[in-house]
Structure formats: C-alpha cells, structure tokens
Write a protein that holds these residues in place. Sequence first.
Motif, PDB file in Angstrom:
ATOM      1  N   THR A 222     -27.092   0.030 112.171  1.00 36.59           N
ATOM      2  CA  THR A 222     -26.355  -0.592 112.834  1.00 36.59           C
ATOM      3  C   THR A 222     -26.436  -2.179 113.033  1.00 36.59           C
ATOM      4  O   THR A 222     -25.681  -2.318 113.939  1.00 36.59           O
ATOM      5  CB  THR A 222     -28.018   0.113 114.179  1.00 36.59           C
TER       6      THR A 222
ATOM      7  N   GLU B 190     -23.205  -2.553 111.261  1.00 39.52           N
ATOM      8  CA  GLU B 190     -21.536  -2.342 111.994  1.00 39.52           C
ATOM      9  C   GLU B 190     -22.095  -3.068 113.774  1.00 39.52           C
ATOM     10  O   GLU B 190     -20.757  -3.605 113.285  1.00 39.52           O
ATOM     11  CB  GLU B 190     -22.473  -1.049 112.792  1.00 39.52           C
TER      12      GLU B 190
ATOM     13  N   GLY C 116     -23.564   3.235 109.813  1.00 39.67           N
ATOM     14  CA  GLY C 116     -23.285   2.365 111.142  1.00 39.67           C
ATOM     15  C   GLY C 116     -22.081   2.992 111.716  1.00 39.67           C
ATOM     16  O   GLY C 116     -22.454   2.892 113.464  1.00 39.67           O
TER      17      GLY C 116
ATOM     18  N   ILE D  67     -22.625   4.313 116.100  1.00 34.02           N
ATOM     19  CA  ILE D  67     -22.350   4.322 117.286  1.00 34.02           C
ATOM     20  C   ILE D  67     -21.104   4.187 117.797  1.00 34.02           C
ATOM     21  O   ILE D  67     -20.878   4.661 118.765  1.00 34.02           O
ATOM     22  CB  ILE D  67     -22.050   2.531 117.295  1.00 34.02           C
TER      23      ILE D  67
END
Length: 333
Positions: free
Chosen positions: A31, A34, A308, A312
Amino acid sequence: MTATSPALLDRRLLMFTGKGGVGKTTVVAATAVEAARRGRRPLIVELGHRASMEGLFANRSIAYEPSQVTDGVWAMNLDFESALADYFEQHIPVKRVARTIMRNKTLQKFFQAAPSVAEVATLNKLSALEAEREGGKPRWDPILVDLDATGHALMLLNVPEVMTGLIGDGPMRRLIDGFSSLLADPRRTVLSLVTLPRELPAQETFELYQKLREHHKVALGALFINQVPERPLTPGQAGLLDRVQSRAKRANIGPLVDEVTLARRAMRYQANARAQINRLRRAITMPIVELPLITSRELDPEAIASLGRSAIEQLEDRSAEDANTSHARRMRR
C-alpha cells in the motif's frame, strides 16, 4: 467506505492489524509503494522489534528515525524505549532529568511492566508524526502503522478509554484527548484488517470485526484477504480428471496419477478458500480486497508494487460501484 467518504489513501493515519502470519506487513508495504507511485510521501511505522519490514525492502536497515527504503517510501521502527525517551524529553522540562530517568535500569523495568506505558508512549509518537509539517503541509502522507497482532492492537485502541478516568489535567490528558479525537475522526483515521482465506484466520477476523464494531469508535477501512489461490483448472479440465486418472491407472503411469492427485488437492484448497471468502463477504460489510497467492520466493519489488496497485484499484472500483448504486437509488425516489 461510502461514496462520500475519503479514499483509503486520503486518510492521514492508516492502521493495519490481523492474526500473526497473514501477510499484514506485505500488505502495508504494498500500500505504501502504491501511495508513493501516486505522488504521495508515505511513512511506514512498524511497531516493536520485529524488523519484518526490512526483508521486503532489500534488507534496508530500519531504525527509530525515518529513512527512505525505496523510491518515495519511508519507514521507521517504533520501539518502546525510544518512544518513551521521546515522551519524557517532550514533557519533562529539564532534559538532564529526562535522560537520567531513562538511564535508570530499575525505572526501565518498571516502565516495561507498568500497564499501558508502552501504549501511551506509542500514541505520543504517532501523534507527533501526524502533527509534523513541512512547508505548511503534512510531512507524511499517509502514515501506515503496521500494528502487532490483534491482541496488542486492541490494547492500543483501548488506551484512551482506559486512561480517561485515571488521569487529570496535564500533558498526558492532552495527549489522550488529542489521539482520541484522531482515532474517532473517520476522515483522518481508519483501521484495516488483513486475513487469509482459511477457516481459523477467517473466524478470528470475524470475531475481531464484531469487537471493533461494538466497542471501538475507530472507523474501519478495508478487509484485505491475502494469498487467494487462483482456480487451478477450468470446469472443462476438471471434468476430465476422472477419465485421465482411470486411463493413467490402467496404463500404470504413476507420475500422471500423482499429477491428478495434486490437481484434486489444489481444487479442494481453492474451493475451501473461496468458501471462506464468501463467508466473510456475507458477514462483514467492509470493502474487501482479494490479493493473489505469492510465495516468499516470488515477493520481489515488482510483485509488491503489483499487489499495492491491485489493492487500491479494487477499492476504487468498489467506491465507484457504490457511488453508481447510490445515484441510481436517488434517481428512483
């Protein structure tokens, strides 16, 4: 997350928890990568001395002071002793006294054993990180907290409520009140859960979800289901297994019989995983992200970045679907 709530990466404080061994650290790292790819300046905060994050970033050393571990991603290890030293230096006017306290071994043992001291020191540091500014903007955007396993995460979340009746006015009261406000603000803070598509982790995740809904004010972010296996065979291929197995046995082709056995085992594993995912989807109202099964040998920087991006994008797709559904309902009224 509703159509009107901020996206996950738009929150200031992203906390992640889950049963040990579910790949929580990998989800946090993915995460953050990203977030950096999208032009943000994420800071990963790993609690304790686990140092699990170092292995995901080419064994870059991660210490108490934030350091850059890959392009655009920063990380730190929030250990108890350093966080407590920070707390004393902030709230004891005479720095020499603060340093003397921290060097006293008897007091160190007391602080380690005393209830909630570690949690208060942790909250103090997280609050300080959230308050840091550069050029009038937040220095870290966002802060991703890799919490310990679920039991410790619940203890940390309980601190504001537990301490409310035990402390009067002063620095600690301001700290607790400030962090309570941060925790309770769904536009700044969310807690996401990480699990595996297996019976025991899924059950523990459901129980944690219920506790959080009933006893805690923190907003819930997303449920990340890690290591989801792909379907090993198409329905047509699966339908041929009996015939292949029968012919392999008649021809005494042992390796082919073994391959069929492995294929059946993979199909059962995938079916069981899908059953747990469907169970979680029925029981939990959080947005759910499914991440593919990746072995530790395959977990290179490119794989982490791909995880990631997938996570998202799935959340964005879910948010768009919710917005469209909400709009359609309004039009029908």
